[in-house]
Design an enzyme around this catalytic site. Structure first.
Site, PDB file in Angstrom:
ATOM      1  N   GLY A 139      54.796  37.458  27.937  1.00 51.26           N
ATOM      2  CA  GLY A 139      53.683  36.819  28.657  1.00 51.26           C
ATOM      3  C   GLY A 139      53.035  35.712  27.841  1.00 51.26           C
ATOM      4  O   GLY A 139      51.830  35.493  27.924  1.00 51.26           O
ATOM      5  N   PRO A 184      41.034  45.681  26.530  1.00 54.77           N
ATOM      6  CA  PRO A 184      39.964  44.691  26.407  1.00 54.77           C
ATOM      7  C   PRO A 184      39.032  44.681  27.613  1.00 54.77           C
ATOM      8  O   PRO A 184      39.429  45.000  28.736  1.00 54.77           O
ATOM      9  CB  PRO A 184      40.708  43.366  26.305  1.00 54.77           C
ATOM     10  CG  PRO A 184      42.047  43.600  26.884  1.00 54.77           C
ATOM     11  CD  PRO A 184      42.319  45.071  26.843  1.00 54.77           C
ATOM     12  N   TYR A 242      45.466  48.085  40.261  1.00 61.35           N
ATOM     13  CA  TYR A 242      45.693  47.486  38.936  1.00 61.35           C
ATOM     14  C   TYR A 242      45.364  48.522  37.847  1.00 61.35           C
ATOM     15  O   TYR A 242      46.115  48.691  36.881  1.00 61.35           O
ATOM     16  CB  TYR A 242      44.793  46.252  38.807  1.00 61.35           C
ATOM     17  CG  TYR A 242      44.837  45.556  37.488  1.00 61.35           C
ATOM     18  CD1 TYR A 242      45.930  44.776  37.121  1.00 61.35           C
ATOM     19  CD2 TYR A 242      43.761  45.634  36.591  1.00 61.35           C
ATOM     20  CE1 TYR A 242      45.950  44.109  35.904  1.00 61.35           C
ATOM     21  CE2 TYR A 242      43.766  44.972  35.386  1.00 61.35           C
ATOM     22  CZ  TYR A 242      44.868  44.210  35.044  1.00 61.35           C
ATOM     23  OH  TYR A 242      44.885  43.545  33.840  1.00 61.35           O
ATOM     24  N   LYS A 263      47.675  50.173  34.799  1.00 62.77           N
ATOM     25  CA  LYS A 263      47.321  50.077  33.376  1.00 62.77           C
ATOM     26  C   LYS A 263      47.180  51.468  32.745  1.00 62.77           C
ATOM     27  O   LYS A 263      47.548  51.669  31.585  1.00 62.77           O
ATOM     28  CB  LYS A 263      46.030  49.262  33.211  1.00 62.77           C
ATOM     29  CG  LYS A 263      46.218  47.773  33.513  1.00 62.77           C
ATOM     30  CD  LYS A 263      47.201  47.140  32.538  1.00 62.77           C
ATOM     31  CE  LYS A 263      47.377  45.664  32.722  1.00 62.77           C
ATOM     32  NZ  LYS A 263      48.372  45.079  31.799  1.00 62.77           N
ATOM     33  N   HIS A 266      38.938  35.015  37.763  1.00 64.56           N
ATOM     34  CA  HIS A 266      37.791  35.850  37.404  1.00 64.56           C
ATOM     35  C   HIS A 266      36.516  35.004  37.451  1.00 64.56           C
ATOM     36  O   HIS A 266      36.562  33.782  37.570  1.00 64.56           O
ATOM     37  CB  HIS A 266      37.992  36.426  36.001  1.00 64.56           C
ATOM     38  CG  HIS A 266      39.052  37.464  35.940  1.00 64.56           C
ATOM     39  ND1 HIS A 266      40.337  37.187  35.540  1.00 64.56           N
ATOM     40  CD2 HIS A 266      39.033  38.784  36.240  1.00 64.56           C
ATOM     41  CE1 HIS A 266      41.050  38.296  35.598  1.00 64.56           C
ATOM     42  NE2 HIS A 266      40.288  39.284  36.021  1.00 64.56           N
ATOM     43  N   SER A 281      43.088  47.055  30.301  1.00 63.06           N
ATOM     44  CA  SER A 281      41.852  46.480  30.827  1.00 63.06           C
ATOM     45  C   SER A 281      40.778  47.558  30.895  1.00 63.06           C
ATOM     46  O   SER A 281      41.086  48.743  31.100  1.00 63.06           O
ATOM     47  CB  SER A 281      42.127  45.954  32.231  1.00 63.06           C
ATOM     48  OG  SER A 281      40.912  45.752  32.927  1.00 63.06           O
ATOM     49  N   SER A 282      39.530  47.125  30.796  1.00 63.31           N
ATOM     50  CA  SER A 282      38.421  48.089  30.864  1.00 63.31           C
ATOM     51  C   SER A 282      38.274  48.705  32.252  1.00 63.31           C
ATOM     52  O   SER A 282      37.527  49.680  32.416  1.00 63.31           O
ATOM     53  CB  SER A 282      37.108  47.418  30.460  1.00 63.31           C
ATOM     54  OG  SER A 282      36.847  46.309  31.294  1.00 63.31           O
ATOM     55  N   CYS A 283      38.989  48.180  33.261  1.00 61.42           N
ATOM     56  CA  CYS A 283      38.871  48.767  34.600  1.00 61.42           C
ATOM     57  C   CYS A 283      39.630  50.095  34.721  1.00 61.42           C
ATOM     58  O   CYS A 283      39.607  50.723  35.771  1.00 61.42           O
ATOM     59  CB  CYS A 283      39.300  47.788  35.677  1.00 61.42           C
ATOM     60  SG  CYS A 283      41.042  47.467  35.665  1.00 61.42           S
ATOM     61  N   TRP A 343      29.467  34.544  44.415  1.00 63.28           N
ATOM     62  CA  TRP A 343      29.795  35.745  45.185  1.00 63.28           C
ATOM     63  C   TRP A 343      28.917  36.932  44.802  1.00 63.28           C
ATOM     64  O   TRP A 343      28.565  37.089  43.635  1.00 63.28           O
ATOM     65  CB  TRP A 343      31.248  36.154  44.942  1.00 63.28           C
ATOM     66  CG  TRP A 343      32.263  35.135  45.334  1.00 63.28           C
ATOM     67  CD1 TRP A 343      32.054  33.978  46.029  1.00 63.28           C
ATOM     68  CD2 TRP A 343      33.663  35.174  45.024  1.00 63.28           C
ATOM     69  NE1 TRP A 343      33.241  33.293  46.169  1.00 63.28           N
ATOM     70  CE2 TRP A 343      34.240  34.010  45.572  1.00 63.28           C
ATOM     71  CE3 TRP A 343      34.485  36.085  44.345  1.00 63.28           C
ATOM     72  CZ2 TRP A 343      35.608  33.727  45.460  1.00 63.28           C
ATOM     73  CZ3 TRP A 343      35.838  35.809  44.235  1.00 63.28           C
ATOM     74  CH2 TRP A 343      36.386  34.637  44.796  1.00 63.28           C
ATOM     75  N   ARG A 391      28.397  42.602  33.312  1.00 59.57           N
ATOM     76  CA  ARG A 391      29.735  42.471  32.749  1.00 59.57           C
ATOM     77  C   ARG A 391      29.650  42.069  31.278  1.00 59.57           C
ATOM     78  O   ARG A 391      28.714  41.395  30.851  1.00 59.57           O
ATOM     79  CB  ARG A 391      30.544  41.388  33.482  1.00 59.57           C
ATOM     80  CG  ARG A 391      30.905  41.716  34.919  1.00 59.57           C
ATOM     81  CD  ARG A 391      31.975  42.783  35.029  1.00 59.57           C
ATOM     82  NE  ARG A 391      32.384  43.007  36.409  1.00 59.57           N
ATOM     83  CZ  ARG A 391      31.722  43.794  37.282  1.00 59.57           C
ATOM     84  NH1 ARG A 391      30.628  44.430  36.902  1.00 59.57           N
ATOM     85  NH2 ARG A 391      32.157  43.940  38.517  1.00 59.57           N
TER      86      ARG A 391
HETATM   87  O1  GFB Z   1      35.447  38.592  37.246  1.00 58.45           O
HETATM   88  P1  GFB Z   1      35.526  39.207  38.578  1.00 58.45           P
HETATM   89  O2  GFB Z   1      36.358  38.517  39.591  1.00 58.45           O
HETATM   90  O3  GFB Z   1      36.067  40.683  38.514  1.00 58.45           O
HETATM   91  O4  GFB Z   1      34.026  39.305  39.189  1.00 58.45           O
HETATM   92  P2  GFB Z   1      35.560  42.143  38.054  1.00 58.45           P
HETATM   93  C1  GFB Z   1      32.941  39.774  38.464  1.00 58.45           C
HETATM   94  C2  GFB Z   1      31.656  39.664  39.274  1.00 58.45           C
HETATM   95  O5  GFB Z   1      31.329  38.273  39.459  1.00 58.45           O
HETATM   96  C3  GFB Z   1      31.711  40.270  40.687  1.00 58.45           C
HETATM   97  C4  GFB Z   1      30.991  38.025  40.811  1.00 58.45           C
HETATM   98  O6  GFB Z   1      30.487  40.928  40.940  1.00 58.45           O
HETATM   99  C5  GFB Z   1      31.861  39.028  41.587  1.00 58.45           C
HETATM  100  O7  GFB Z   1      31.371  39.233  42.895  1.00 58.45           O
HETATM  101  N1  GFB Z   1      31.225  36.603  41.140  1.00 58.45           N
HETATM  102  C6  GFB Z   1      30.261  35.696  41.490  1.00 58.45           C
HETATM  103  C7  GFB Z   1      32.421  35.972  41.214  1.00 58.45           C
HETATM  104  N2  GFB Z   1      30.810  34.523  41.793  1.00 58.45           N
HETATM  105  C8  GFB Z   1      32.151  34.646  41.616  1.00 58.45           C
HETATM  106  C9  GFB Z   1      33.244  33.738  41.782  1.00 58.45           C
HETATM  107  O8  GFB Z   1      33.107  32.572  42.156  1.00 58.45           O
HETATM  108  N3  GFB Z   1      34.487  34.234  41.491  1.00 58.45           N
HETATM  109  C10 GFB Z   1      34.690  35.520  41.054  1.00 58.45           C
HETATM  110  N4  GFB Z   1      35.936  35.921  40.768  1.00 58.45           N
HETATM  111  N5  GFB Z   1      33.662  36.400  40.937  1.00 58.45           N
HETATM  112  C11 GFB Z   1      38.068  42.408  37.625  1.00 58.45           C
HETATM  113  C12 GFB Z   1      39.140  43.285  38.183  1.00 58.45           C
HETATM  114  O9  GFB Z   1      36.889  42.924  38.106  1.00 58.45           O
HETATM  115  O10 GFB Z   1      37.977  42.442  36.229  1.00 58.45           O
HETATM  116  C13 GFB Z   1      40.405  43.182  37.440  1.00 58.45           C
HETATM  117  O11 GFB Z   1      39.279  43.065  39.560  1.00 58.45           O
HETATM  118  C14 GFB Z   1      40.235  43.169  35.946  1.00 58.45           C
HETATM  119  O12 GFB Z   1      41.237  44.221  37.822  1.00 58.45           O
HETATM  120  C15 GFB Z   1      39.149  42.235  35.525  1.00 58.45           C
HETATM  121  O13 GFB Z   1      39.956  44.462  35.475  1.00 58.45           O
HETATM  122  C16 GFB Z   1      38.882  42.274  34.042  1.00 58.45           C
HETATM  123  O14 GFB Z   1      34.956  42.141  36.695  1.00 58.45           O
HETATM  124  O15 GFB Z   1      34.676  42.760  39.108  1.00 58.45           O
END
Ligand code: GFB
Length: 320
Positions: free
Chosen positions: A16, A169, A142, A146, A185, A113-115, A206, A213
């Protein structure tokens, strides 16, 4: 923990290496003078094909494998493509871990991943919280993959004495991240959204902004991986994070300030918030002598500069 260094001529396969995590690991290994690094693009080697993976291992015989290849994405991508997230990750990690074992790889570092931890778990999250409750629904597919990878390594370590172990991580960011707004993300998405809205256009984010986080710069993770080339792990897996978190609203204000955006911000609550909080307890890894060094502000500034220099040739990231 005892010390068992991998010398700089050891053949090391970074799976990767074109992704954000793999490319950071490759940069760090190159910087530290490792000279026998093995890489293959996904066109050259489809890790989802066991036959191809076996042939590759029989020809190259890596002594160390760093498994950074994965199907990854943000909250919406995870939620909308559960089959791709579970299938691709299970398949490629099974193929690589099994081939490594069959062809005698001595050390394998699996990146998760921490999830993997339950949604309603005590914070900060300790490694012994694994499998103590139900997972967060937006990314359980996912997470199951993991967890399975971690367990594969644990089984090989327990049954065959292999030095196969996992690093878990927290949310990562940095150069070579995915800036495609549909699949990325939150941190790269916010950098792009605020930058493209400069100086004062409206920005749509969103969820509610209230989830908490933790964010780790990918170069700090790469430092942890190289750290574990010099240390014999005393445990099956380690959390890798900063030990500090903030709300998505606070993150948005920080990125807004760094980009210089002055317009209105709207929150689209029809989009999911995901898990309310996932802050890692990093006591276990700190005891081995590793700790992060890049502050969130410094890391975002670095990533924003990277984005501005590379935005003209960023690719869309589709999930098929
Ligand atoms: O980083 P993220 O997509 O994933 O979203 P997770 C984190 C938070 O940011 C959520 C908000 O509460 C989203 O609703 N958010 C606000 C946004 N605006 C935005 C935007 O424009 N884009 C995105 N993407 N989010 C992931 C997992 O979870 O974390 C994966 O789905 C993985 O599996 C990863 O573990 C590290 O932190 O919620």
């Amino acid at each position: 923990m005892s010390t068992a260094s991998i010398d700089t001529h050891t053949p090391i396969y970074v799976a990767g290496h074109r992704g954000m995590v793999g490319s950071a690991i490759l940069r760090t290994l190159n910087r530290d003078g490792y000279t026998n690094l093995i890489t293959r693009t996904s066109d050259e080697l489809d890790l989802r094909d066991q036959q191809q993976v076996n042939t590759f291992f029989s020809q190259t015989r890596p002594e160390v494998v760093i498994l950074a290849a994965a199907r990854v994405g943000g909250i919406l991508a995870n939620n909308e493509y559960p089959y791709q997230f579970i299938r691709d990750n299970l398949t490629l990690q099974n193929n690589v871990i099994h081939a490594a074992h069959q062809y005698g790889t001595e050390r394998l570092i699996f990146l998760g991943s921490s999830c993997i931890y339950p949604r309603e778990v005590r914070q900060p999250i300790r490694e012994d919280s694994l499998l103590t409750g139900p997972l967060e629904a937006t990314n359980e597919w996912y997470a199951v993959a993991k967890i399975a990878g971690l367990k594969m390594c644990q089984a090989l370590r327990r049954q065959y004495g292999r030095c196969y172990f996992s690093l878990m991580p927290t949310n990562l960011y940095g150069p070579n991240d995915n800036f495609d707004l549909k699949t990325s993300h939150v941190l790269p998405a916010l950098i792009r959204k605020f930058h493209e809205a400069l100086p004062d256009k409206e920005v749509n984010l969103w969820g509610t902004g209230s989830p908490l986080r933790e964010f780790l710069h990918v170069d700090d993770l790469a430092g942890a991986v190289v750290h574990f080339l010099h240390h014999q792990p005393g445990h099956d897996f380690y959390n890798i994070g900063t030990g500090k978190d903030l709300s998505i609203y606070e993150l948005s204000e920080l990125i807004r300030e760094i980009t210089g955006h002055t317009g209105k911000v709207n929150w689209d609550t029809s989009k999911p918030d995901g898990t309310p909080r996932k802050l890692l307890d990093i006591t276990r890894v700190k005891e081995t002598g590793w700790s992060p060094s890049i502050s969130l502000r410094q890391g975002i500034e670095d990533t924003y500069n990277w984005f501005k220099s590379n935005k003209s040739h960023l690719k869309e990231v589709h999930i098929e």
